[in-house]
Enzyme design. Structure first.
Site, PDB file in Angstrom:
ATOM      1  N   ASP A   3     -20.318 -24.145  -3.720  1.00  0.00           N
ATOM      2  CA  ASP A   3     -20.470 -23.194  -4.836  1.00  0.00           C
ATOM      3  C   ASP A   3     -19.725 -23.661  -6.090  1.00  0.00           C
ATOM      4  OD1 ASP A   3     -17.859 -22.855  -4.136  1.00  0.00           O
ATOM      5  OD2 ASP A   3     -17.991 -20.702  -3.728  1.00  0.00           O
ATOM      6  N   LYS A  10      -9.297 -34.581 -51.640  1.00  0.00           N
ATOM      7  CA  LYS A  10     -10.530 -34.390 -52.406  1.00  0.00           C
ATOM      8  C   LYS A  10     -10.195 -34.551 -53.882  1.00  0.00           C
ATOM      9  CE  LYS A  10     -12.869 -31.411 -49.190  1.00  0.00           C
ATOM     10  NZ  LYS A  10     -12.932 -30.099 -48.615  1.00  0.00           N
ATOM     11  N   THR A  42     -14.850 -36.195 -38.915  1.00  0.00           N
ATOM     12  CA  THR A  42     -13.745 -36.420 -39.863  1.00  0.00           C
ATOM     13  C   THR A  42     -13.588 -37.910 -40.157  1.00  0.00           C
ATOM     14  OG1 THR A  42     -12.631 -34.498 -38.922  1.00  0.00           O
ATOM     15  CG2 THR A  42     -11.263 -36.004 -40.216  1.00  0.00           C
TER      16      THR A  42
HETATM   17  C1  R5P Z   1      -7.908 -31.549 -36.929  1.00  0.00           C
HETATM   18  O1  R5P Z   1      -7.044 -30.846 -37.397  1.00  0.00           O
HETATM   19  C2  R5P Z   1      -7.600 -32.728 -36.059  1.00  0.00           C
HETATM   20  O2  R5P Z   1      -6.418 -33.355 -36.433  1.00  0.00           O
HETATM   21  C3  R5P Z   1      -8.734 -33.725 -36.118  1.00  0.00           C
HETATM   22  O3  R5P Z   1      -8.847 -34.218 -37.446  1.00  0.00           O
HETATM   23  C4  R5P Z   1     -10.037 -33.092 -35.720  1.00  0.00           C
HETATM   24  O4  R5P Z   1      -9.907 -32.465 -34.469  1.00  0.00           O
HETATM   25  C5  R5P Z   1     -11.124 -34.142 -35.644  1.00  0.00           C
HETATM   26  O5  R5P Z   1     -12.322 -33.521 -35.261  1.00  0.00           O
HETATM   27  P1  R5P Z   1     -13.712 -34.214 -35.452  1.00  0.00           P
HETATM   28  O6  R5P Z   1     -13.660 -35.549 -34.798  1.00  0.00           O
HETATM   29  O7  R5P Z   1     -14.675 -33.274 -34.772  1.00  0.00           O
HETATM   30  O8  R5P Z   1     -13.988 -34.311 -36.923  1.00  0.00           O
END
Ligand code: R5P
Length: 287
Positions: free
Chosen positions: A34, A184, A218
């Site tokens: 299960d 940015k 990111t």
């Molecule tokens: C965010 O605060 C973390 O430090 C990483 O930048 C984030 O978890 C990266 O996520 P992803 O690869 O989905 O952009």
């Protein structure tokens, strides 16, 4: 003193056992039809201190970890030092709106209530550990710096945002090179670009460092922007290569290389967290 490890922490568990000059413990972990988990500690551990290396990601690993601790208690160990290499649920570290679960604390409090010491590795927000009994975080940033210095052609360390700038600074200090973070920048009324806050990256070799890579979004964005700014080489390095589906392929399209530590074992694992974990273990228990 034996080192036990979960099914996703074999490399790291064995690395820790080697450094501590001990062996890994024998455990049977299987699933009933299960799907429920069965755990049996097979090594003799009565009155011994043990180290358990276990992730809390994905969800099923939390149950396996709890049952491992219970099995170790039933085998009459004297002390359990739990190392959580990748602490799943760490990113929800506060209540953003009323009624939300603060998962980072919820998971940590359960784990600390069934163990004697808890060690995490580059946990997303170290300050939550102040609310968890006997918990300490260690960092793999020095190992990342040493690895990059020996194996990579990079001379600038950059974090993808200000939140990770301490990691960039720490890695750069081992490598004795420059560091920066991305911000940015408004170019005109309609254009916003992402660029390093202070440094010119034209013709430089860059390592983007972050604690976790999950979707890769990111790092992909950061790498594209750095190349647009003239970077000669862009690689990515993180502590935790979590990599949701397709992330490594996406990263490889825009990064010249991708590296991670063995807190999560996968194709990019090249750096070990064993040394800083063992340094901490030797501080807190007599070996
Ligand atoms: C965010 O605060 C973390 O430090 C990483 O930048 C984030 O978890 C990266 O996520 P992803 O690869 O989905 O952009």
């Amino acid at each position: 003193m034996l080192v036990f490890h979960g099914l996703t922490s074999r490399m790291l568990g064995e690395g820790i056992a080697t450094i501590l000059n001990t062996k890994t413990g024998d455990v049977e972990i299987r699933r009933f039809p299960d799907g429920e988990c069965y755990v049996k500690i097979k090594s003799e551990v009565m009155n011994e201190k043990v180290i358990l290396v276990h992730n809390t990601y994905p969800d099923e690993k939390i149950i396996e970890c709890i049952l491992m601790c219970d099995g170790l208690r039933n085998a009459k160990v004297s002390e359990i030092l739990l190392v959580v290499p990748y602490y799943g649920y760490a990113r929800q570290d506060k209540m953003f709106t009323k009624g939300e679960s603060v998962s980072a604390l919820a998971i940590g409090k359960i784990l600390s209530s069934i163990t004697d010491k808890l060690i995490t590795v580059d946990i997303h927000n170290k300050s939550i550990l102040e609310e968890i009994r006997n918990a300490k975080d260690v960092t793999v940033t020095e190992e990342i710096g040493r690895f990059l210095k020996t194996n990579e052609d990079v001379d600038v360390i950059i974090s993808p945002d200000e939140g990770a700038k301490e990691m960039a600074r720490a890695v750069a200090s081992v490598m004795n090179c420059e560091w920066d973070f991305l911000v940015k920048k408004r170019i005109d009324g309609t254009t916003v670009e992402i660029a390093p806050k202070n440094l010119d990256v034209e013709n430089r070799g860059i390592a983007i460092v972050d604690d976790i890579i999950a979707t890769g979004g990111t790092i992909v964005r950061a790498s594209e922007e750095l190349k647009r700014n003239g970077a000669r080489r862009v690689i990515a390095a993180c502590t935790h290569g979590l990599y949701t589906s397709g992330a490594v392929e996406r990263l490889k399209k825009v990064c010249d290389a991708v590296y991670s530590s063995d807190t999560l074992e996968n194709e990019t694992t090249k750096i070990s967290a064993a040394r800083p974990i063992c340094n901490e273990i030797s501080q807190i228990i007599s070996i």
